[in-house]
Scaffold this motif. Sequence first.
Motif, PDB file in Angstrom:
ATOM      1  N   ALA A 175       0.824  -1.199   0.000  1.00 47.63           N
ATOM      2  CA  ALA A 175       0.000   0.000   0.000  1.00 47.63           C
ATOM      3  C   ALA A 175       0.862   1.255   0.000  1.00 47.63           C
ATOM      4  CB  ALA A 175      -0.929   0.000   1.216  1.00 47.63           C
ATOM      5  N   PHE A 176       1.971   1.216   0.750  1.00 46.75           N
ATOM      6  CA  PHE A 176       2.835   2.389   0.779  1.00 46.75           C
ATOM      7  C   PHE A 176       3.513   2.591  -0.560  1.00 46.75           C
ATOM      8  CE2 PHE A 176       2.564   2.647   5.388  1.00 46.75           C
ATOM      9  CZ  PHE A 176       2.459   4.007   5.496  1.00 46.75           C
ATOM     10  N   PHE A 177       3.961   1.503  -1.159  1.00 45.03           N
ATOM     11  CA  PHE A 177       4.602   1.655  -2.457  1.00 45.03           C
ATOM     12  C   PHE A 177       3.632   2.286  -3.437  1.00 45.03           C
ATOM     13  CE2 PHE A 177       7.310  -2.229  -1.318  1.00 45.03           C
ATOM     14  CZ  PHE A 177       8.085  -1.420  -0.522  1.00 45.03           C
ATOM     15  N   VAL A 178       2.378   1.819  -3.377  1.00 39.71           N
ATOM     16  CA  VAL A 178       1.388   2.368  -4.295  1.00 39.71           C
ATOM     17  C   VAL A 178       1.142   3.831  -3.992  1.00 39.71           C
ATOM     18  CG1 VAL A 178      -0.993   2.224  -5.027  1.00 39.71           C
ATOM     19  CG2 VAL A 178       0.325   0.155  -4.726  1.00 39.71           C
ATOM     20  N   GLU A 179       0.965   4.130  -2.704  1.00 35.07           N
ATOM     21  CA  GLU A 179       0.703   5.517  -2.332  1.00 35.07           C
ATOM     22  C   GLU A 179       1.875   6.412  -2.734  1.00 35.07           C
ATOM     23  OE1 GLU A 179      -1.699   7.362  -0.831  1.00 35.07           O
ATOM     24  OE2 GLU A 179      -3.168   5.768  -0.794  1.00 35.07           O
ATOM     25  N   TYR A 180       3.090   5.868  -2.612  1.00 30.23           N
ATOM     26  CA  TYR A 180       4.265   6.640  -2.984  1.00 30.23           C
ATOM     27  C   TYR A 180       4.250   6.933  -4.478  1.00 30.23           C
ATOM     28  CZ  TYR A 180       6.900   5.840   1.324  1.00 30.23           C
ATOM     29  OH  TYR A 180       7.343   5.823   2.608  1.00 30.23           O
ATOM     30  N   SER A 181       3.877   5.938  -5.231  1.00 28.27           N
ATOM     31  CA  SER A 181       4.154   6.022  -6.659  1.00 28.27           C
ATOM     32  C   SER A 181       2.912   6.275  -7.487  1.00 28.27           C
ATOM     33  CB  SER A 181       4.809   4.725  -7.114  1.00 28.27           C
ATOM     34  OG  SER A 181       3.894   3.667  -6.934  1.00 28.27           O
ATOM     35  N   LEU A 182       1.770   6.353  -6.815  1.00 22.37           N
ATOM     36  CA  LEU A 182       0.526   6.426  -7.562  1.00 22.37           C
ATOM     37  C   LEU A 182       0.450   7.695  -8.394  1.00 22.37           C
ATOM     38  CD1 LEU A 182      -1.562   4.265  -7.479  1.00 22.37           C
ATOM     39  CD2 LEU A 182      -2.945   5.695  -6.050  1.00 22.37           C
ATOM     40  N   GLU A 183       0.243   7.524  -9.653  1.00 24.29           N
ATOM     41  CA  GLU A 183      -0.063   8.678 -10.471  1.00 24.29           C
ATOM     42  C   GLU A 183      -1.552   8.577 -10.798  1.00 24.29           C
ATOM     43  OE1 GLU A 183       2.876   9.335 -13.383  1.00 24.29           O
ATOM     44  OE2 GLU A 183       4.341   9.142 -11.766  1.00 24.29           O
ATOM     45  N   LYS A 184      -2.067   9.628 -11.331  1.00 19.88           N
ATOM     46  CA  LYS A 184      -3.491   9.624 -11.636  1.00 19.88           C
ATOM     47  C   LYS A 184      -3.812   8.555 -12.675  1.00 19.88           C
ATOM     48  CE  LYS A 184      -5.365  13.548  -9.850  1.00 19.88           C
ATOM     49  NZ  LYS A 184      -4.214  14.125  -9.200  1.00 19.88           N
ATOM     50  N   SER A 185      -4.921   7.879 -12.496  1.00 25.17           N
ATOM     51  CA  SER A 185      -5.311   6.870 -13.480  1.00 25.17           C
ATOM     52  C   SER A 185      -5.876   7.568 -14.714  1.00 25.17           C
ATOM     53  CB  SER A 185      -6.362   5.958 -12.885  1.00 25.17           C
ATOM     54  OG  SER A 185      -7.590   6.630 -12.845  1.00 25.17           O
ATOM     55  N   GLU A 186      -6.005   6.800 -15.771  1.00 24.56           N
ATOM     56  CA  GLU A 186      -6.521   7.370 -17.020  1.00 24.56           C
ATOM     57  C   GLU A 186      -7.875   8.035 -16.838  1.00 24.56           C
ATOM     58  OE1 GLU A 186      -6.612   4.875 -20.501  1.00 24.56           O
ATOM     59  OE2 GLU A 186      -4.758   3.937 -19.820  1.00 24.56           O
ATOM     60  N   VAL A 187      -8.753   7.298 -16.140  1.00 26.39           N
ATOM     61  CA  VAL A 187     -10.111   7.819 -15.983  1.00 26.39           C
ATOM     62  C   VAL A 187     -10.078   9.133 -15.222  1.00 26.39           C
ATOM     63  CG1 VAL A 187     -12.401   7.283 -15.160  1.00 26.39           C
ATOM     64  CG2 VAL A 187     -10.904   5.454 -15.927  1.00 26.39           C
ATOM     65  N   GLU A 188      -9.281   9.148 -14.145  1.00 27.90           N
ATOM     66  CA  GLU A 188      -9.204  10.374 -13.356  1.00 27.90           C
ATOM     67  C   GLU A 188      -8.678  11.526 -14.194  1.00 27.90           C
ATOM     68  OE1 GLU A 188      -8.538   9.491  -8.667  1.00 27.90           O
ATOM     69  OE2 GLU A 188      -6.897   9.113 -10.058  1.00 27.90           O
ATOM     70  N   THR A 189      -7.648  11.226 -14.978  1.00 27.63           N
ATOM     71  CA  THR A 189      -7.077  12.276 -15.805  1.00 27.63           C
ATOM     72  C   THR A 189      -8.128  12.803 -16.773  1.00 27.63           C
ATOM     73  OG1 THR A 189      -5.162  10.864 -15.708  1.00 27.63           O
ATOM     74  CG2 THR A 189      -4.964  12.850 -17.031  1.00 27.63           C
ATOM     75  N   ALA A 190      -8.912  11.885 -17.327  1.00 25.41           N
ATOM     76  CA  ALA A 190      -9.964  12.305 -18.256  1.00 25.41           C
ATOM     77  C   ALA A 190     -10.938  13.251 -17.563  1.00 25.41           C
ATOM     78  CB  ALA A 190     -10.703  11.078 -18.780  1.00 25.41           C
ATOM     79  N   ILE A 191     -11.338  12.881 -16.363  1.00 27.05           N
ATOM     80  CA  ILE A 191     -12.270  13.745 -15.632  1.00 27.05           C
ATOM     81  C   ILE A 191     -11.642  15.103 -15.391  1.00 27.05           C
ATOM     82  CG2 ILE A 191     -13.468  14.096 -13.451  1.00 27.05           C
ATOM     83  CD1 ILE A 191     -14.156  11.347 -13.293  1.00 27.05           C
ATOM     84  N   GLU A 192     -10.396  15.078 -14.945  1.00 24.22           N
ATOM     85  CA  GLU A 192      -9.756  16.346 -14.643  1.00 24.22           C
ATOM     86  C   GLU A 192      -9.633  17.234 -15.871  1.00 24.22           C
ATOM     87  OE1 GLU A 192      -6.946  16.560 -10.769  1.00 24.22           O
ATOM     88  OE2 GLU A 192      -6.145  15.647 -12.585  1.00 24.22           O
ATOM     89  N   GLN A 193      -9.255  16.597 -16.964  1.00 22.86           N
ATOM     90  CA  GLN A 193      -9.163  17.363 -18.210  1.00 22.86           C
ATOM     91  C   GLN A 193     -10.480  18.040 -18.505  1.00 22.86           C
ATOM     92  OE1 GLN A 193      -7.928  15.009 -21.468  1.00 22.86           O
ATOM     93  NE2 GLN A 193      -5.738  15.267 -21.035  1.00 22.86           N
TER      94      GLN A 193
END
Lengths: 773, 773
Positions: free
Chosen positions: B657-675
């Motif tokens: 979980a920490f590795f993921v939290e450290y390295s998590l970038e926005k997922s495609e779907v999230e990026t789409a929403i943000e855009q």
Amino acid sequence: MAEGASQDLLLAAAFVSDAQYNRNIPFKTSPEAVRLYYLYNHWIMRTATYFFIFLNLSLAVFEEPAVYPLPFLVTSLVEVLCLLVFFGRLTHFAKVTLRNVFWKDTKNICIMVAILLSLTDLAIYGVLRLYNMRSIRWSRIVRPIFLINFAESRQIRRAFRSIRNTLPEITYVFLLFMFSLLMFSLMALKLFGDRNLQTAEGLPYFRNYLEIVFDLYVLVTTANSPDVMMPAFDFSSWYALFFIAFVIVNTYIFMSLFLAVVYNNYKKHLKNEIRKLAYMKHRKMIEAFNLLKEEEGAQFVVREARWKQLVKLVAPDISNSHRELLLRISDDEQKGFIDKKSFVQLADLLNIQVITLKIRSHPLGQWMPRVYQSAVSRFLRSMVRHRGFVWTYDAIILINAIFIALDEETPYISYAEWVFLALYIIEILLKVYTYEPRAFFGKNQFWNWFDTLIIFAALTATVLNTTLKSTTKYNSQQILDIVFILRVLRLIRIVDSIQRFRVIMNTLINIVPTMLTFGGLTLVVYCVFAIIGMELFHGKIQFFPANSNAPHALECGNPALKDSLFARGKYCKNNFNNFASSFIVLMELTVVNQWHDILCGGRSKLELALSPLTPIILFANGFANVTVQPAKLYFIAFHIVMVIIIVNIFVSFILEAFFVEYSLEKSEVETAIEQKIQELGMGVQEDELQDEQLLDNMESAEHNLEGEGGTKPQSKGLVFKIASKRYRTVDALLQRMFEAEIPLEDEVPSFEEILNLSPTPAVPSSLISESAA
Amino acid sequence: MAEGASQDLLLAAAFVSDAQYNRNIPFKTSPEAVRLYYLYNHWIMRTATYFFIFLNLSLAVFEEPAVYPLPFLVTSLVEVLCLLVFFGRLTHFAKVTLRNVFWKDTKNICIMVAILLSLTDLAIYGVLRLYNMRSIRWSRIVRPIFLINFAESRQIRRAFRSIRNTLPEITYVFLLFMFSLLMFSLMALKLFGDRNLQTAEGLPYFRNYLEIVFDLYVLVTTANSPDVMMPAFDFSSWYALFFIAFVIVNTYIFMSLFLAVVYNNYKKHLKNEIRKLAYMKHRKMIEAFNLLKEEEGAQFVVREARWKQLVKLVAPDISNSHRELLLRISDDEQKGFIDKKSFVQLADLLNIQVITLKIRSHPLGQWMPRVYQSAVSRFLRSMVRHRGFVWTYDAIILINAIFIALDEETPYISYAEWVFLALYIIEILLKVYTYEPRAFFGKNQFWNWFDTLIIFAALTATVLNTTLKSTTKYNSQQILDIVFILRVLRLIRIVDSIQRFRVIMNTLINIVPTMLTFGGLTLVVYCVFAIIGMELFHGKIQFFPANSNAPHALECGNPALKDSLFARGKYCKNNFNNFASSFIVLMELTVVNQWHDILCGGRSKLELALSPLTPIILFANGFANVTVQPAKLYFIAFHIVMVIIIVNIFVSFILEAFFVEYSLEKSEVETAIEQKIQELGMGVQEDELQDEQLLDNMESAEHNLEGEGGTKPQSKGLVFKIASKRYRTVDALLQRMFEAEIPLEDEVPSFEEILNLSPTPAVPSSLISESAA
């Protein structure tokens, strides 16, 4: 080095050898420098350097406080000798390498400063000693610097760099952890401070803030659980919730967080280092190529003859057939030359352990074919090859184990030992009789070597002991101990019979060399702490044998420890009186537990009321006004360095190494080699096969070759196999660990650029650096 | 549910809702089944199920041996009620799901068997009780089955599956570990057995093989280090090497190996499960699409109106503007319909927390604009927004910390407490005055909520306590404790002021929900062991308050414990007399240390000679002929299950979980929403901003919108932002963890195929499975 080799060839060979072993020596290209370079990397010079480093470190055993005391004159002369050797080695290195690179490298500066400091300190100490004034040999803590900073110990240096790089991130987590500790302590003070609770020893419980902090820090290491909880728990069951919350937050979550941060950073920085190495290797191979290249049509190539000369120079000990194989791989289409792309691979090719198995008939079969091929002999050999043979010996091992567990004194059982020894020797002889001896004792036949060595050592020791006993009527304790250990070690063989265990064992054996790095790291930390510990706590606690008449023998030679649990628990030998004892105490502190006891000596449990002066106060006597804090600080510092940082890095490394070992598939280069071996019809499948199977296969392979006819005359009687998952060097393993993740572009950056690489953004950016985004 | 919705729409909504929450209910498509399905998933039904599960588990507190005793009739009636509820829930589920799927699912069978067993046992126990015969309520250990097997607790079930899948590989490593332990014990027996050594208590040292095995097993947990080493070490320093080798091999290498195997398998199987879920989700979304599709040109699409109805059904609680935003993302070109590809994303879109921030002027600004916009008010607000305001309050918190640490009894300090309370309340009021209250108490403003709750709870408790004191002249202990804790908790706020700490804290807070799974897992294991422990060891040790006059009060109510360290160390409250005590003892055993002490009671240190009857023998009294082994086995079994397996899985999870939290970038779907949000000009940057900054930004955003004119009328006064790294469901986080590594093909396998997926070969094949290759 070959005499007639041209300067270019020598230089190219130096580059290739540098690339193969991932050395990082930017040497000058003058003929003299190249000759000095070869001398510098000669195994005798390297071994000598290591010898003097360890000699220098081991001086601590002979200097006051000594395990084996030697006069000051002797130790100081040896130290001066060591320092001279180091200085010579450094000068040698300076002559090999470029001047500006040499002076920019911090490790060279470090060595010089360490030499100067040691000499100064030695001189001051010597002079003061002449006037009978005692001073502290403070320079002894710089000795590990030589171990870290000599170019040969690249792994240890890398681990240190890795620690240094991890420190900033660890620090933030550590501060948060300390904050949490302080908060919980404050809560504990408010909750329990006014309750007038008492510990089991009848002492006030949780009244003083600093003591609470210390107690709770110890609870994080779980060393004083559940003692620290009991008074509050007895008062009200609900208070257990406080401690449960504390343990979950601090022991489980924060300690995991430390591991996560260390692991994450360790991996990130290691990857960067390995990337640097990979670039460097590539660059060096290109330099070598440029030295040897000739024009051939539209491209530059290296001709076969020069290539062979080069390989002979770089790896003089590989066989002709192996070299031929490498050539066939590099020069795929047998055009008589090697192009740049194939040439660059050479360093990797040389690093892959290709085992040349010469299929020879058994020497006995050559000397006395009639006897060896007789029906009895054939039956014997087929029997040895039979599965049942292995099972029989597994059964014998199990019976042996039972006999070992039984009492030694019964004469029948000590006779049985001879029987077992004979059985094992017969087994080895039978195997050697059946299989080709040179194959049986092949480089990679770990278990065969292990068996043979153990059995013959046991035989020698047992015979020696019996001789001693019959002549002096007296067992030698040391020899008996060795016999016992060897006897039990023999039993390990049974693991090898079970496929799944063997796989795990092989994984373990494979990572042993890499674990030695951590041995070095631990050695450095232990040395520093041992030397400091000896200065601080020397002579405060003494050990006397059980029947000693010395005053205060039962109180560790210190009246203040009278009736303390420390003394009654017979902990007296845990002291800082000499280098060896200090190491053992530090080892115990690493294993974490009871360090509370060691630290607090008599304070534990019931005894404190009887002995208010505890060793912690004794420890601190050397300091004038301070009482308990220096010793506490010493132990906490050691705990942070050793347990929080080094053990975590060790665990990180083991985790990573296991994941790689679990998941490692063959690398491209290896696959290429294997394909070529298969193409040439000289292969055997994998090395996971049983020895028997392997050798059977060899015979069948021989058969096939003969059967299919002599289309590949040069390969006859010869098979190769890749020693999968064995690496010549630690770096090769590490490189494999990150191979997939480090793409090597065609454009190689310059040496300068390579040295300044930093962890790529492609690598998951860390917690801290992503912060504000 | 909306009344007028068509059957198709209802069914499609069920599919989408199933996909969104990753439920795995293959429900029937009949209208009645869909209605029952909605009822089944209604939050009231789910909460009720959980309530009865925990009620059933908590019966152990009221049944003999009870913390709060209740008559047998009451507890048995409650149990029958719980079982009826479970049966009802199961029947309901059977009506929703397909018959053949229902009977194939082991979890349903498990529940039925558990219900039957519980009823049978209850009946037998009841009847025997009528005849005054005591029997064992053995069925109580099946109770955790309900927690594991009800469909709602998917995470716990998954963790259990993960453990089951890891077991085979763990077993081989464990066997090898046991082998190593046995070998070392044998060596110890041979080396030390004949030396006539004695432990500090004067007992024979390392004579009996089984005792050596046990002692060395305890040494692996480091609980008896260095005690176990001292006699041999005192005899000869060289023997320390034996123990060092033992600790390195068994504690460091094997324990790391356990972690590595558990982590590797955990990750492998989790990834497979998540892949199944992802396929399942995709499949369900396609089913929903097929129900609603209409032809539009060459392709099938879902029209806007139906889509809106669907979203209203699936997520009735999201705002109109949020729905509009989702529509704009799904129907990118505003064509009035949604194609298959965008439709399938809906489940993921719904899982992303989009926060709708309504930019409204402050209510006070609307009610009394003159006052709110006056110079004083403006100055006040700019002051609150200033950095200095935060710093001032950080300073106040620090001063508060010092005051808390000081003595409570001094009147000035207890007055100061009122001052601090007032200051904190003023801070909150000022902030609410400055910022818009609904934004200040927004869903994601964790720290604002935290502050306000803590302060008002502290205020209430302090007032309550003062009232009590002035009327009854007596502090209520409970209230005072709560006040103390709240006071200290207030200090946590300071962490939030430092950027880097806040990032770590947020990471910690984010993984809390997922950690609850392990709480569940631990609960199950503790329940089982606590119930067994109570049956075995109940009443053997008793606790009496300090001033009790009961006989043997000092010996834990058991004369055999007289003078034992167990009793003198005041460990009496560590017993298995009731459910709560058992939990605490098990917690202590989890924290590993001193379990040797608890287990061996009086055996430790000097006291054994005085008290040969130790609790371990008492513990075992329930058994006729066996003496020490059952208790030892019980504790070793618990150690293996809890420490070797569950704690390792917990650590694995935290690491991952920490590795993921450290390295998590926005997922495609999230990026789409943000855009899309940015395109629509309704965005604010990230949520890492300070509250103040955020709110400042909001105002400026409002400004811009007004300034740039009304091109986007619907967006006026409205901004969205993505609550980055917050997940509605645990599965969503897990899915993110492996998103990159799980490629979703276009071809979705059938439900049957999905359920039978096994870890892919692409996933590193494990140690064991690669064995023979």
